[in-house]
Design an enzyme around this catalytic site. Structure first.
Site, short mmCIF file in Angstrom:
data_model
loop_
_atom_site.label_atom_id
_atom_site.label_comp_id
_atom_site.label_asym_id
_atom_site.label_seq_id
_atom_site.Cartn_x
_atom_site.Cartn_y
_atom_site.Cartn_z
N LYS A 4 0.84 -1.20 0.00
CA LYS A 4 0.00 0.00 0.00
C LYS A 4 0.88 1.25 0.00
O LYS A 4 2.10 1.16 0.21
CB LYS A 4 -0.90 -0.03 1.23
CG LYS A 4 -0.12 -0.10 2.54
CD LYS A 4 -0.98 -0.53 3.71
CE LYS A 4 -0.15 -0.60 4.98
NZ LYS A 4 -0.92 -1.04 6.14
N ARG A 32 -9.57 -0.33 15.46
CA ARG A 32 -9.40 0.39 14.20
C ARG A 32 -10.40 -0.25 13.26
O ARG A 32 -11.58 -0.15 13.48
CB ARG A 32 -7.94 0.29 13.75
CG ARG A 32 -7.47 1.48 12.96
CD ARG A 32 -5.99 1.41 12.64
NE ARG A 32 -5.60 0.21 11.90
CZ ARG A 32 -4.41 0.03 11.34
NH1 ARG A 32 -3.47 0.95 11.47
NH2 ARG A 32 -4.13 -1.06 10.68
N TYR A 66 17.00 29.56 6.37
CA TYR A 66 15.90 30.32 6.98
C TYR A 66 16.12 30.48 8.48
O TYR A 66 16.53 29.55 9.17
CB TYR A 66 14.58 29.59 6.77
CG TYR A 66 13.98 29.79 5.39
CD1 TYR A 66 13.74 31.06 4.88
CD2 TYR A 66 13.64 28.69 4.61
CE1 TYR A 66 13.18 31.24 3.63
CE2 TYR A 66 13.07 28.85 3.35
CZ TYR A 66 12.84 30.13 2.86
OH TYR A 66 12.28 30.29 1.62
N MET A 98 12.02 23.93 1.71
CA MET A 98 11.07 23.12 0.94
C MET A 98 11.77 22.26 -0.11
O MET A 98 11.46 21.08 -0.28
CB MET A 98 10.04 24.03 0.27
CG MET A 98 8.94 23.26 -0.44
SD MET A 98 7.79 24.32 -1.32
CE MET A 98 7.02 25.21 0.03
C1 PLP Z 1 0.00 -1.91 6.72
C2 PLP Z 1 -0.48 -3.20 7.25
C3 PLP Z 1 0.41 -4.27 7.42
C4 PLP Z 1 1.90 -4.12 7.27
O1 PLP Z 1 2.39 -3.54 8.45
P1 PLP Z 1 3.96 -3.26 8.71
O2 PLP Z 1 3.98 -2.74 10.10
O3 PLP Z 1 4.35 -2.22 7.72
O4 PLP Z 1 4.68 -4.53 8.53
C5 PLP Z 1 -0.12 -5.49 7.79
N1 PLP Z 1 -1.45 -5.64 8.01
C6 PLP Z 1 -2.33 -4.62 7.88
C7 PLP Z 1 -3.78 -4.86 8.14
C8 PLP Z 1 -1.87 -3.37 7.52
O5 PLP Z 1 -2.75 -2.35 7.41
#
Ligand code: PLP
Length: 341
Positions: free
Chosen positions: A35, A127, A243, A291
């Protein structure tokens, strides 16, 4: 092409990291979380490398991410955030398999005749995921569930929550007809075989992140940012750099101005704390990261306009220096990098 900013990616390190995590997963299959554009490295590149190495399950967050990867024909492409009404056409096209997270998602998938799916149970992170009351209501009855999964809140710590959540996962899974179970992200892979179940889901550690001490020395850096020198200048004792004039030259200092800044994900937390590398020598960042530009000390070197410098991006070290998480350091890597190879 020919951008003044490059992200060199090491395919051998990526594949070696996945193999190491696969070994640590024991008998479980080892997937890959790709992702957020493969944690900033480029999801298509990551997936191509890991599919060739034998990975058979790939996790993205959204259907847009899945659609972008569709031309690769990846095995086991999975969308973690489930199906909204807006997602149904794409989801039903078979481009990827959804993880159903809520009673409404489950009902929507059943009503649409969606076929095989995965299901997320919430075992304490609060979550995404269904809870015990949802299961008692029969929310996922009748689904063709491939992977039943949950997610740990504190796998990167030695917390009693880890075994608590594991216990709840096993208890909730009883009576659910699923082919496979999956609990472990990168950190949880390091918690040992009790947490691996049938499929592990590492992300961060594939890309060289070290969420737990057990993974130090096991995974290697994959992402190497490199920035070009746009100007070399001499700053005289008593003058300042950047800056707000936060760095005052204690002596005459040679300074290289690099084509990288916080808009590229080289965060302001690196101000006065980050470093570039040249022939093994560390070149400290001077003053504020701006930046698009960052100044480093090149006194005593022959570094000149047009040269390239490596940015120190060892993730645990860069995280400690900048105050950003290793996840933020990777996913923040911006669109102005030319990603190589
Ligand atoms: C992003 C995610 C992972 C991977 O987690 P890492 O900590 O990057 O290894 C695994 N499972 C779910 C449900 C996630 O959202």
């Amino acid at each position: 092409m020919d951008a003044p900013l490059r992200l060199r990616r090491d395919p051998n390190a990526l594949v070696a990291n996945w193999r190491a995590l696969a070994r640590m997963s024991g008998g479980a299959d080892c997937g890959a979380a790709i992702k957020a554009d493969g944690y900033g490295l480029g999801a298509a590149w990551v997936a191509t490398m890991l599919a060739a190495a034998g990975a058979r399950t790939f996790f993205v967050a959204t259907w847009a991410e899945a659609a972008a990867l569709a031309p690769l024909g990846l095995p086991g492409l999975t969308v973690l955030h489930g199906v909204r009404d807006e997602d149904l056409p794409l989801a039903l096209s078979g481009v990827a398999t959804p993880v159903l997270n809520t009673g409404r998602q489950a009902a929507r998938w059943k009503a649409a005749g969606g076929g095989a799916c995965h299901v997320m149970l919430d075992t304490g992170i609060n979550r995404l995921g269904l809870g015990a009351p949802d299961l008692a209501r029969g929310a996922i009855d009748g689904l063709a569930i491939d992977v039943l999964m949950s997610h740990l809140a504190s796998a990167d710590e030695d917390s009693p929550l880890n075994s608590d959540q594991r216990g709840r996962f096993v208890a909730m899974a009883e009576g659910v007809a699923a082919k496979r179970m999956s609990l472990a992200n990168s950190a949880a892979v390091a918690l040992g075989p009790d947490y691996a179940f049938d499929l592990t889901r590492p992300g961060l550690a594939l890309y060289g992140g070290v969420p737990r001490a057990e993974l130090a020395g096991v995974v290697a850096q994959v992402a190497f940012p490199q920035a070009q020198v746009l100007q070399r200048r001499r700053v005289l004792a008593g003058e300042t750099v950047g800056y707000n004039a936060t760095w005052l030259a204690p002596a005459d200092t040679d300074v290289a101005i690099l084509n990288i800044g916080y808009a590229d994900g080289y965060w302001r937390g690196f101000s006065g704390r980050g470093r570039a590398l040249h022939d093994g020598a560390a070149l400290p960042v001077l003053g504020r990261v701006s930046m698009d530009l960052t100044a480093v000390d090149v006194t005593g070197t022959s570094i000149a306009e047009g040269d390239w410098l490596d940015i120190d991006y060892d993730l645990p070290r860069a995280s400690a220096a900048s105050g950003m998480s290793q996840y933020e350091l990777l996913t923040g890597l911006g669109g102005r990098f030319e990603r190589t190879p």
